[in-house]
Design a protein around this motif. Structure first.
Motif, PDB file in Angstrom:
ATOM      1  N   GLN A 123      75.837  50.212  14.581  1.00  0.00           N
ATOM      2  CA  GLN A 123      76.752  50.156  13.440  1.00  0.00           C
ATOM      3  C   GLN A 123      78.119  49.612  13.855  1.00  0.00           C
ATOM      4  OE1 GLN A 123      76.115  50.495  10.236  1.00  0.00           O
ATOM      5  NE2 GLN A 123      78.281  49.955   9.840  1.00  0.00           N
ATOM      6  N   SER A 172      85.291  53.177   2.483  1.00  0.00           N
ATOM      7  CA  SER A 172      84.210  52.176   2.486  1.00  0.00           C
ATOM      8  C   SER A 172      83.742  51.868   3.911  1.00  0.00           C
ATOM      9  CB  SER A 172      84.676  50.898   1.782  1.00  0.00           C
ATOM     10  OG  SER A 172      85.766  50.328   2.487  1.00  0.00           O
ATOM     11  N   GLN A 173      84.664  51.953   4.869  1.00  0.00           N
ATOM     12  CA  GLN A 173      84.284  51.686   6.263  1.00  0.00           C
ATOM     13  C   GLN A 173      83.443  52.822   6.839  1.00  0.00           C
ATOM     14  OE1 GLN A 173      88.294  50.904   7.794  1.00  0.00           O
ATOM     15  NE2 GLN A 173      87.610  48.854   8.458  1.00  0.00           N
ATOM     16  N   LEU A 212      77.689  46.008  13.972  1.00  0.00           N
ATOM     17  CA  LEU A 212      77.459  45.451  12.631  1.00  0.00           C
ATOM     18  C   LEU A 212      78.770  45.272  11.858  1.00  0.00           C
ATOM     19  CD1 LEU A 212      74.812  44.700  11.158  1.00  0.00           C
ATOM     20  CD2 LEU A 212      74.922  46.924  10.003  1.00  0.00           C
ATOM     21  N   ASP A 213      79.699  46.198  12.027  1.00  0.00           N
ATOM     22  CA  ASP A 213      80.993  46.104  11.329  1.00  0.00           C
ATOM     23  C   ASP A 213      82.099  46.208  12.383  1.00  0.00           C
ATOM     24  OD1 ASP A 213      83.251  46.270   9.808  1.00  0.00           O
ATOM     25  OD2 ASP A 213      82.596  47.990   8.596  1.00  0.00           O
ATOM     26  N   ALA A 254      85.499  48.020  11.594  1.00  0.00           N
ATOM     27  CA  ALA A 254      85.428  49.481  11.650  1.00  0.00           C
ATOM     28  C   ALA A 254      85.107  49.932  13.079  1.00  0.00           C
ATOM     29  CB  ALA A 254      84.358  49.994  10.682  1.00  0.00           C
TER      30      ALA A 254
END
Lengths: 161, 104
Positions: A118, A20-21, A121-122, A125
């Motif tokens: 990205q 999912s990451q 954003l996460d 991760a």
């Protein structure tokens, strides 16, 4: 990225990420094909793109004078799973060597700006990706340091006996 | 008396002319001295420092392509040794000889 790479297994930059990451990173990747001898980037170019080698082999070269003539000398080479062009993630975003395909090769390219966005954003991760990058850069630094010291030792042996 | 002085002057002028046009006899070349019999018994260290062999660097011109291939083999061989050092860091592994054609 290929389906088999969804876990990040075998890709040193995404190692340790869950499926999912890694999913948000997948659409950022674009396939690139290089025929043998083709240039990927040149020393001094703006480092806009980071690549992951999927197949083939990429050579890194730096300019060196051979009998008074400038030539590109091999300094490193990378195969499947390896990251190429990490300068796209680290300022000043300029490639510090040249890269070309030693054989027909397939890569996945990531724009540095999109990859950095990205990561922000996460962060959970992102920190795994950045720690993987730190490991790669640390290894590269240690490798270079050891090779430099071996050359220094040879210079000492030759000059001082 | 005048004739004697004139004769001497003429000889000097002729000698100078001969030197000018290269007719003067060349100095006899120095002959090689016969080797001293004792020289055969001089130890080789006499001509250098014992235990310090001269480092002879290859100076033959070689094609750039061939030089680059040798550099590539050198880099790959050195990387093999360096990877071994990074797996198991030690002074011995750092100094381990590689199979590089440039240093062997």
């Amino acid at each position: 990225m290929a389906a088999g790479e969804s876990s990040g297994a075998g890709i040193e930059l995404f190692r340790g990420l869950s499926a999912s990451q890694i999913a948000p990173f997948r659409p950022l990747g674009r396939p690139v094909r290089l025929s043998r001898g083709s240039s990927l980037f040149q020393l001094g170019d703006d480092a806009l793109t980071l690549y992951i080698v999927r197949s083939g082999r990429i050579a890194f070269t730096m300019p060196i004078d051979v009998q008074g003539t400038p030539q590109d000398a091999l300094v490193d080479e990378k195969g499947p799973g390896s990251v190429v062009g990490w300068s796209a993630l680290a300022p000043p975003h300029r490639y510090t060597l040249s890269a070309h395909a030693l054989e027909d090769s397939e890569l996945t390219s990531f724009l540095g700006t999109e990859l950095r966005a990205q990561i922000v954003l996460d962060p959970a991760a992102g920190i795994v990706v950045l720690l993987n990058l730190v490991e790669l850069l640390g290894h590269r630094a240690q490798q270079t340091q050891a090779m430099w010291l071996r050359e220094l030792q040879r210079t000492l042996d030759t000059r001082l006996g | 008396m005048i004739e004697v002085v004139a004769l001497v002057g003429a000889i000097v002028v002729m000698g100078g002319f001969a030197v000018f046009v290269g007719l003067a006899p060349e100095p006899e070349p120095q002959r090689a001295q016969p080797a001293d019999a004792a020289a055969d018994t001089v130890p080789s260290q006499f001509f250098g420092h014992a235990g310090k062999p001269e480092v002879i660097v290859e100076r033959r011109p070689i094609a750039a392509d061939a030089a680059l291939r040798r550099l590539e083999r050198h880099v790959r061989a050195e990387q093999v040794v360096v990877e071994g050092f990074l797996r198991l860091p030690s002074a011995e592994n750092l100094r381990r000889r590689s199979a590089s054609p440039l240093v062997n």
